[in-house]
Design a protein around this motif. Structure first.
Motif, mmCIF file in Angstrom:
data_model
loop_
_atom_site.group_PDB
_atom_site.id
_atom_site.type_symbol
_atom_site.label_atom_id
_atom_site.label_comp_id
_atom_site.label_asym_id
_atom_site.label_seq_id
_atom_site.Cartn_x
_atom_site.Cartn_y
_atom_site.Cartn_z
ATOM 1 N N SER A 1 -21.560 -73.386 72.579
ATOM 2 C CA SER A 1 -20.283 -72.758 72.224
ATOM 3 C C SER A 1 -20.423 -71.558 71.290
ATOM 4 O O SER A 1 -19.852 -70.492 71.552
ATOM 5 C CB SER A 1 -19.334 -73.800 71.632
ATOM 6 O OG SER A 1 -18.136 -73.203 71.209
ATOM 7 N N MET B 1 -21.493 -67.981 72.871
ATOM 8 C CA MET B 1 -20.715 -67.329 73.913
ATOM 9 C C MET B 1 -20.357 -65.877 73.537
ATOM 10 O O MET B 1 -20.072 -65.594 72.375
ATOM 11 C CB MET B 1 -19.441 -68.123 74.187
ATOM 12 C CG MET B 1 -19.676 -69.476 74.862
ATOM 13 S SD MET B 1 -20.439 -69.337 76.512
ATOM 14 C CE MET B 1 -22.145 -69.778 76.140
ATOM 15 N N LEU C 1 -14.526 -67.884 75.842
ATOM 16 C CA LEU C 1 -15.594 -68.775 76.325
ATOM 17 C C LEU C 1 -16.062 -69.731 75.232
ATOM 18 O O LEU C 1 -16.383 -70.891 75.507
ATOM 19 C CB LEU C 1 -16.769 -67.953 76.835
ATOM 20 C CG LEU C 1 -16.604 -67.309 78.211
ATOM 21 C CD1 LEU C 1 -17.802 -66.411 78.530
ATOM 22 C CD2 LEU C 1 -16.451 -68.376 79.287
ATOM 23 N N ALA C 2 -16.080 -69.264 73.991
ATOM 24 C CA ALA C 2 -16.476 -70.125 72.883
ATOM 25 C C ALA C 2 -15.529 -71.312 72.757
ATOM 26 O O ALA C 2 -15.950 -72.456 72.551
ATOM 27 C CB ALA C 2 -16.512 -69.336 71.579
#
Length: 422
Positions: free
Chosen positions: A302, A305, A310-311
């Motif tokens: 995570s 990213m 996206l994280a």
């Protein structure tokens, strides 16, 4: 609803972290203490005694009083004028919440038969989901709404714009506490002695005698809580520093993904526990080890990213399997623990979650300092996830065989008592 309010407060408070740091001129270390350890200072002293009240007195009374304190102290955070006062208010928030989980799980184990307990505990997770999800979304919206407000002067008090949000979220909980007092108290089932509750020394002795069952569960929970608590507390500062997001953006994305991911996780954890229960006596422990193992790569990746979206998505995927463990973990403890010590054992178990989860908020800044300072917060988050969560999987897996043996022993005792009953 009471469970929701406890987590709603935490979710909103985490969104204010960078604002608190700015307005009070705090370091990351000071902010970490406020986000985590402040809430457990009194819990270390009163948590177990309050859980003992759960085993002796009407549980709805204990829960209602706890919510009154939690919500009242949350609102008090809206008028504090210094870091010391803020720290004190968060300490009392922790006191009020310390009796909630032991009382709630103890009542559920009496409301529902063992075969339905997993689903009842899964349904209770709606409080966790709603609290975190709505806390992120509504908290972000409220912080965005008040962002342009100037500080308000009331005599000697200066109320900053974000403090109005804390006042607003504390008031409803105090009203809800009055409803908690009216919930019917279920009769206590599964007692092994005639006393109302076993003294804490007897409880500790019982845990020690069955340490092969309890210790792996306690250690695994502590390690996973240190990881999850640290990452959750620093998620908003990470997003603001790494991607330049506002609290409103963080709240909207976090809340929406939370509402999707968490129900999926609860359903998956419940389904897997029930499915494995058909073939394995250690199903709750086995399920916990499996879902934590699946969560590892998502939690580690995570912070790497390239975009904030996206994280959050990867963090939410880790959350799916993290919340999936909540159902089997609690089923395991409630299944092997006698009624008259259930509140205290649950409190000890959740003590590990609460204390180590809070310490995670201070653990992250320590690692951040070792890897180069505030700008490398993302590196420390990845290191903590990659180091602690695999250790939690190992610890929990060590308890699978002892747990299965204990369940078999309890089943034999139940059969013997049923055969000897008049």
């Amino acid at each position: 609803m009471a469970t929701m309010m406890n987590f709603f407060d935490v979710a909103v408070f985490q969104l204010t972290a960078e604002l608190i740091k700015r307005d009070f001129g705090l370091t990351d270390a000071q902010l970490g203490l406020l986000l985590g350890p402040a809430g457990i200072m009194f819990y270390l002293v009163v948590g177990i005694p309050l859980a003992r009240l759960v085993d002796i007195y009407r549980r709805t009374t204990v829960l209602g009083c706890g919510l009154l304190v939690t919500s009242g102290m949350t609102a008090a955070g809206g008028v504090v004028q210094s870091y010391g006062q803020f720290f004190a208010s968060r300490m009392f928030v922790g006191v009020g919440g310390s009796a909630h989980a032991p009382g709630t799980y103890s009542m559920l184990a009496d409301y529902f038969p063992p075969k339905r307990l997993a689903r009842a505990i899964a349904f209770l997770q709606l409080g966790f989901i709603l609290g975190n999800g709505l806390g992120a979304i509504l908290g972000g919206l409220m912080l965005g709404y008040v962002a342009g407000w100037d500080p308000t002067q009331f005599g000697p008090l200066v109320i900053r714009n974000w403090q109005w949000v804390l006042i607003a979220i504390g008031a409803p909980g105090m009203l809800l506490a009055l409803c908690i007092f009216m919930i019917p108290e279920p009769p206590r089932r599964g007692k092994v002695s005639e006393s109302k509750a076993l003294p804490i020394r007897a409880v500790l002795s019982e845990i020690g005698a069955r340490r092969r069952v309890y210790f792996p569960l306690f250690l695994g929970l502590a390690l996973s809580a240190l990881e999850a608590g640290g990452l959750a507390a620093w998620r908003a500062p990470f997003m603001m520093r790494t991607y330049g997001w506002t609290p409103e953006q963080i709240g909207a994305w976090s809340g929406l993904t939370f509402f999707v991911a968490m129900p999926v996780g609860v359903i998956f954890g419940t389904w897997l526990t029930e499915r494995l229960s058909k073939r394995h006596r250690d199903a709750p422990v086995r399920t916990t080890a499996i879902v934590f193992a699946i969560a590892v790569p998502f939690s580690v990746l995570s912070p790497f990213m390239p975009t904030g979206e996206l994280a959050i998505v990867f963090g939410s995927l880790a959350g799916v399997f993290g919340i999936a463990a909540a159902v089997p973990q609690n089923v395991a403890i409630q299944t092997v623990t006698p009624n008259e010590m259930r509140g205290q054992v649950t409190a000890l178990y959740l003590f590990m979650f609460t204390v180590f989860g809070a310490l995670g908020a201070s653990f992250i800044p320590i690692v951040t300092g070792l890897v180069g300072g505030d700008a490398n917060l993302w590196i420390s988050m990845a290191l903590v996830a990659g180091g602690l969560l695999p250790l939690a999987v190992w610890a929990i897996s060590r308890g699978m065989r002892p747990y299965a043996e204990e369940v078999a022993r309890l089943e034999r005792i139940s059969v013997t008592r049923a055969a000897s009953a008049p």
